[in-house]
Design a protein around this motif. Sequence first.
Motif, PDB file in Angstrom:
ATOM      1  N   THR A 144       8.645 -62.389  33.615  1.00  0.00           N
ATOM      2  CA  THR A 144       9.079 -61.317  34.509  1.00  0.00           C
ATOM      3  C   THR A 144       8.073 -61.154  35.652  1.00  0.00           C
ATOM      4  OG1 THR A 144       9.629 -58.976  34.740  1.00  0.00           O
ATOM      5  CG2 THR A 144       8.080 -59.516  32.973  1.00  0.00           C
ATOM      6  N   GLY A 145       8.562 -61.103  36.872  1.00  0.00           N
ATOM      7  CA  GLY A 145       7.689 -60.958  38.045  1.00  0.00           C
ATOM      8  C   GLY A 145       6.653 -62.067  38.069  1.00  0.00           C
ATOM      9  N   THR A 146       5.398 -61.668  38.256  1.00  0.00           N
ATOM     10  CA  THR A 146       4.310 -62.642  38.222  1.00  0.00           C
ATOM     11  C   THR A 146       3.625 -62.627  36.849  1.00  0.00           C
ATOM     12  OG1 THR A 146       2.902 -60.929  39.185  1.00  0.00           O
ATOM     13  CG2 THR A 146       3.839 -62.522  40.702  1.00  0.00           C
ATOM     14  N   GLY A 147       4.300 -62.076  35.844  1.00  0.00           N
ATOM     15  CA  GLY A 147       3.715 -61.984  34.506  1.00  0.00           C
ATOM     16  C   GLY A 147       2.758 -60.796  34.445  1.00  0.00           C
ATOM     17  N   ALA A 148       2.074 -60.661  33.371  1.00  0.00           N
ATOM     18  CA  ALA A 148       1.894 -61.595  32.295  1.00  0.00           C
ATOM     19  C   ALA A 148       3.030 -61.591  31.264  1.00  0.00           C
ATOM     20  CB  ALA A 148       0.585 -61.271  31.565  1.00  0.00           C
ATOM     21  N   CYS A 149       3.893 -60.560  31.254  1.00  0.00           N
ATOM     22  CA  CYS A 149       4.861 -60.472  30.166  1.00  0.00           C
ATOM     23  C   CYS A 149       5.936 -61.549  30.274  1.00  0.00           C
ATOM     24  CB  CYS A 149       5.507 -59.096  30.139  1.00  0.00           C
ATOM     25  SG  CYS A 149       4.373 -57.825  29.547  1.00  0.00           S
ATOM     26  N   VAL A 150       6.387 -62.001  29.106  1.00  0.00           N
ATOM     27  CA  VAL A 150       7.498 -62.944  29.016  1.00  0.00           C
ATOM     28  C   VAL A 150       8.531 -62.318  28.096  1.00  0.00           C
ATOM     29  CG1 VAL A 150       6.021 -64.949  29.437  1.00  0.00           C
ATOM     30  CG2 VAL A 150       6.455 -64.225  27.101  1.00  0.00           C
ATOM     31  N   PHE A 151       9.779 -62.760  28.236  1.00  0.00           N
ATOM     32  CA  PHE A 151      10.834 -62.118  27.445  1.00  0.00           C
ATOM     33  C   PHE A 151      11.923 -63.115  27.101  1.00  0.00           C
ATOM     34  CE2 PHE A 151      14.266 -61.817  30.609  1.00  0.00           C
ATOM     35  CZ  PHE A 151      13.575 -62.061  31.789  1.00  0.00           C
ATOM     36  N   ALA A 152      12.730 -62.728  26.109  1.00  0.00           N
ATOM     37  CA  ALA A 152      13.927 -63.511  25.769  1.00  0.00           C
ATOM     38  C   ALA A 152      15.038 -62.533  25.418  1.00  0.00           C
ATOM     39  CB  ALA A 152      13.641 -64.435  24.585  1.00  0.00           C
ATOM     40  N   GLN A 153      16.237 -62.862  25.866  1.00  0.00           N
ATOM     41  CA  GLN A 153      17.400 -62.020  25.572  1.00  0.00           C
ATOM     42  C   GLN A 153      18.165 -62.609  24.390  1.00  0.00           C
ATOM     43  OE1 GLN A 153      19.338 -62.197  29.459  1.00  0.00           O
ATOM     44  NE2 GLN A 153      18.570 -60.144  29.900  1.00  0.00           N
ATOM     45  N   PHE A 154      18.801 -61.721  23.624  1.00  0.00           N
ATOM     46  CA  PHE A 154      19.521 -62.154  22.414  1.00  0.00           C
ATOM     47  C   PHE A 154      20.959 -61.641  22.448  1.00  0.00           C
ATOM     48  CE2 PHE A 154      15.086 -62.407  21.525  1.00  0.00           C
ATOM     49  CZ  PHE A 154      14.953 -63.529  20.718  1.00  0.00           C
ATOM     50  N   ASP A 155      21.820 -62.347  21.694  1.00  0.00           N
ATOM     51  CA  ASP A 155      23.241 -61.968  21.661  1.00  0.00           C
ATOM     52  C   ASP A 155      23.494 -60.743  20.800  1.00  0.00           C
ATOM     53  OD1 ASP A 155      23.791 -64.119  23.181  1.00  0.00           O
ATOM     54  OD2 ASP A 155      24.213 -65.453  21.476  1.00  0.00           O
ATOM     55  N   SER A 156      22.599 -60.477  19.853  1.00  0.00           N
ATOM     56  CA  SER A 156      22.852 -59.355  18.951  1.00  0.00           C
ATOM     57  C   SER A 156      21.542 -58.646  18.638  1.00  0.00           C
ATOM     58  CB  SER A 156      23.454 -59.867  17.643  1.00  0.00           C
ATOM     59  OG  SER A 156      22.481 -60.604  16.935  1.00  0.00           O
ATOM     60  N   GLU A 157      21.691 -57.402  18.195  1.00  0.00           N
ATOM     61  CA  GLU A 157      20.519 -56.623  17.794  1.00  0.00           C
ATOM     62  C   GLU A 157      19.829 -57.312  16.613  1.00  0.00           C
ATOM     63  OE1 GLU A 157      21.524 -52.613  16.719  1.00  0.00           O
ATOM     64  OE2 GLU A 157      19.447 -52.086  16.271  1.00  0.00           O
ATOM     65  N   GLN A 158      20.660 -57.840  15.729  1.00  0.00           N
ATOM     66  CA  GLN A 158      20.129 -58.458  14.516  1.00  0.00           C
ATOM     67  C   GLN A 158      19.238 -59.671  14.840  1.00  0.00           C
ATOM     68  OE1 GLN A 158      23.171 -60.016  12.025  1.00  0.00           O
ATOM     69  NE2 GLN A 158      21.874 -60.034  10.204  1.00  0.00           N
ATOM     70  N   SER A 159      19.722 -60.534  15.745  1.00  0.00           N
ATOM     71  CA  SER A 159      18.915 -61.726  16.057  1.00  0.00           C
ATOM     72  C   SER A 159      17.647 -61.328  16.828  1.00  0.00           C
ATOM     73  CB  SER A 159      19.734 -62.771  16.820  1.00  0.00           C
ATOM     74  OG  SER A 159      20.349 -62.195  17.939  1.00  0.00           O
ATOM     75  N   ALA A 160      17.748 -60.306  17.658  1.00  0.00           N
ATOM     76  CA  ALA A 160      16.554 -59.848  18.381  1.00  0.00           C
ATOM     77  C   ALA A 160      15.535 -59.277  17.398  1.00  0.00           C
ATOM     78  CB  ALA A 160      16.939 -58.791  19.415  1.00  0.00           C
ATOM     79  N   LYS A 161      16.036 -58.478  16.451  1.00  0.00           N
ATOM     80  CA  LYS A 161      15.134 -57.858  15.461  1.00  0.00           C
ATOM     81  C   LYS A 161      14.449 -58.919  14.615  1.00  0.00           C
ATOM     82  CE  LYS A 161      16.513 -53.155  14.571  1.00  0.00           C
ATOM     83  NZ  LYS A 161      17.540 -52.317  13.995  1.00  0.00           N
ATOM     84  N   SER A 162      15.210 -59.936  14.243  1.00  0.00           N
ATOM     85  CA  SER A 162      14.652 -60.974  13.399  1.00  0.00           C
ATOM     86  C   SER A 162      13.549 -61.739  14.166  1.00  0.00           C
ATOM     87  CB  SER A 162      15.810 -61.853  12.945  1.00  0.00           C
ATOM     88  OG  SER A 162      15.390 -63.132  12.695  1.00  0.00           O
ATOM     89  N   ALA A 163      13.791 -62.056  15.427  1.00  0.00           N
ATOM     90  CA  ALA A 163      12.756 -62.727  16.242  1.00  0.00           C
ATOM     91  C   ALA A 163      11.542 -61.813  16.403  1.00  0.00           C
ATOM     92  CB  ALA A 163      13.331 -63.097  17.604  1.00  0.00           C
ATOM     93  N   TYR A 164      11.823 -60.535  16.676  1.00  0.00           N
ATOM     94  CA  TYR A 164      10.737 -59.566  16.868  1.00  0.00           C
ATOM     95  C   TYR A 164       9.839 -59.520  15.637  1.00  0.00           C
ATOM     96  CZ  TYR A 164       8.362 -55.098  17.205  1.00  0.00           C
ATOM     97  OH  TYR A 164       7.398 -54.123  17.211  1.00  0.00           O
ATOM     98  N   ARG A 165      10.469 -59.469  14.454  1.00  0.00           N
ATOM     99  CA  ARG A 165       9.683 -59.370  13.210  1.00  0.00           C
ATOM    100  C   ARG A 165       8.776 -60.586  13.042  1.00  0.00           C
ATOM    101  NH1 ARG A 165      14.435 -58.101  10.391  1.00  0.00           N
ATOM    102  NH2 ARG A 165      14.927 -55.907  10.713  1.00  0.00           N
ATOM    103  N   SER A 166       9.307 -61.763  13.337  1.00  0.00           N
ATOM    104  CA  SER A 166       8.465 -62.964  13.202  1.00  0.00           C
ATOM    105  C   SER A 166       7.326 -62.949  14.222  1.00  0.00           C
ATOM    106  CB  SER A 166       9.266 -64.236  13.467  1.00  0.00           C
ATOM    107  OG  SER A 166      10.411 -64.256  12.714  1.00  0.00           O
ATOM    108  N   LEU A 167       7.654 -62.548  15.445  1.00  0.00           N
ATOM    109  CA  LEU A 167       6.654 -62.625  16.519  1.00  0.00           C
ATOM    110  C   LEU A 167       5.582 -61.545  16.389  1.00  0.00           C
ATOM    111  CD1 LEU A 167       9.139 -63.364  19.420  1.00  0.00           C
ATOM    112  CD2 LEU A 167       7.281 -64.869  18.679  1.00  0.00           C
ATOM    113  N   ALA A 168       6.005 -60.362  15.901  1.00  0.00           N
ATOM    114  CA  ALA A 168       5.086 -59.213  15.895  1.00  0.00           C
ATOM    115  C   ALA A 168       3.882 -59.428  14.978  1.00  0.00           C
ATOM    116  CB  ALA A 168       5.832 -57.949  15.505  1.00  0.00           C
ATOM    117  N   ALA A 169       3.998 -60.385  14.053  1.00  0.00           N
ATOM    118  CA  ALA A 169       2.860 -60.654  13.168  1.00  0.00           C
ATOM    119  C   ALA A 169       1.677 -61.207  13.970  1.00  0.00           C
ATOM    120  CB  ALA A 169       3.273 -61.653  12.097  1.00  0.00           C
TER     121      ALA A 169
END
Length: 293
Positions: free
Chosen positions: A242-267
Amino acid sequence: MMEKCVNLPAWTEKWPAPAKLNLMLRITGRRPDGYHLLQTVFQFIDLCDWIRFHPVDEDRVSLYQTLPGVAEADDLTVRAARVLKAETGYAGGVGIEVEKNLPMGGGLGGGSSDAATTLVALNYLWGLGLSVERLMRLGLSLGADVPVFVFGQAAWGEGVGEKLEPIRVPECWTVVIRPDCHVNTGEIFSDKNLTRDSKSIRIADFIAGQHQNDCLDVVVRRYQAVKDALVVLSEFAEGRLTGTGACVFAQFDSEQSAKSAYRSLAAKWRCYLVKGVNESPLYAKLRAVENIS
Ligand SMILES: C[C@](O)(CO)[C@H](O)COP(=O)(O)OP(=O)(O)OC[C@H]1O[C@@H](n2ccc(N)nc2=O)[C@H](O)[C@@H]1O
Ligand SMILES: Nc1ncnc2c1ncn2[C@@H]1O[C@H](COP(=O)(O)OP(=O)(O)OP(=O)(O)O)[C@@H](O)[C@H]1O
C-alpha cells in the motif's frame, strides 16, 4: 471576545480517522515541482485512529499528548486546525486528543487521515460551513493523501491523488502485515530507479486485475522486511504493497479464509485482520453527530 462553540453535545464525541489502502498505484509522470503524477485506487479499512476535540476558552490549538518524534506544531491534526483558522479567521481554539492505532510511516495514511478528520470535525464543531471541496483543497496543502480522506468515498485517484472519482470495489476481508520498518515516502519518490513512466490505464483494466504498485521494486530493494512480508503473504493470496509501504496486504474471498491466514501469520508478524469499506466511517459519525445536535 471568544466565539461560542455551537452544538455543545457534539463535543463529547470521538471521531474516527480510518486507514486507507492503495489497491494499485501507477506513476505516470512528474509535475514541474517534483511531485509525481499517479493513478491509484483508494479504499478505506475499518482500522482507525480516534480523535476527541475539547472546547477551550482561548485562541490556542494544542495536543493532549505528542506522538513520538513529532513536535506539537508539526502534528498534522494541529496543522489542520491552524489551516482552518487561517482560512476562515475563526478566533477560537481547541484541545486535540488522539488515540493512535495506525502505524506511522506504514503507507496506511494515518497522519493524513488524522488531518482530514480534524478538518471535517472542526468545520462542524466550530460551525464554519466550508464545503467538502474547500476542505479537500485545504487538505491538499497538508499532504497528497489528505483529500481522499476528506472526500470519504473509495476513489479512483489521479493527479497527485487529488482528482478523485468515486469507485465501488468489493469490501473484502483483508490481512495487513506491518513489517518492522518505517518507510519515508519522500525517500521512495526520490529514488532514481523508480518507475515514473507507466502507461495510464482505465478503471476497467484495474477491475480486470491490474493491481501493480510502481513503488514496489524500489521499496523491496531497500527494505528486506517488506520483501519477506510479501513472500509470506503470497503463501495465502496475492500480496500487495500500500502506498510506499511499509505495510503489505492481501484480500480474501471470505471472512473464514482471511481469519485462517491471519491466525497463521499473527504468530510471527504484526498484522491486522480488517475489512475494506467504500465509505469512510468519518461521515457516518458526522451524520450521527448532526442528529444528536
Ligand atoms: C504514496 C501515497 O501514499 C499514495 O496514496 C501518497 O501519494 C503519498 O501521500 P503523502 O504521504 O500525503 O505524501 P506527502 O506528505 O504529500 O509527500 C511526501 C513527499 O513524497 C513526495 N511525493 C508525494 C506524493 C506524490 N504524488 N509525489 C511525490 O513526489 C514528495 O517528495 C513529498 O515531499
Ligand atoms: N497525527 C499524525 N499521525 C501520524 N504521523 C504524523 C502525524 N502528524 C505528523 N506526522 C508525521 O507524518 C509522517 C507520516 O505519517 P503517516 O502515518 O501518515 O505515514 P504513512 O501512513 O506512510 O502515510 P502515507 O501513506 O500517506 O505516505 C510521520 O512519520 C510523522 O512524522
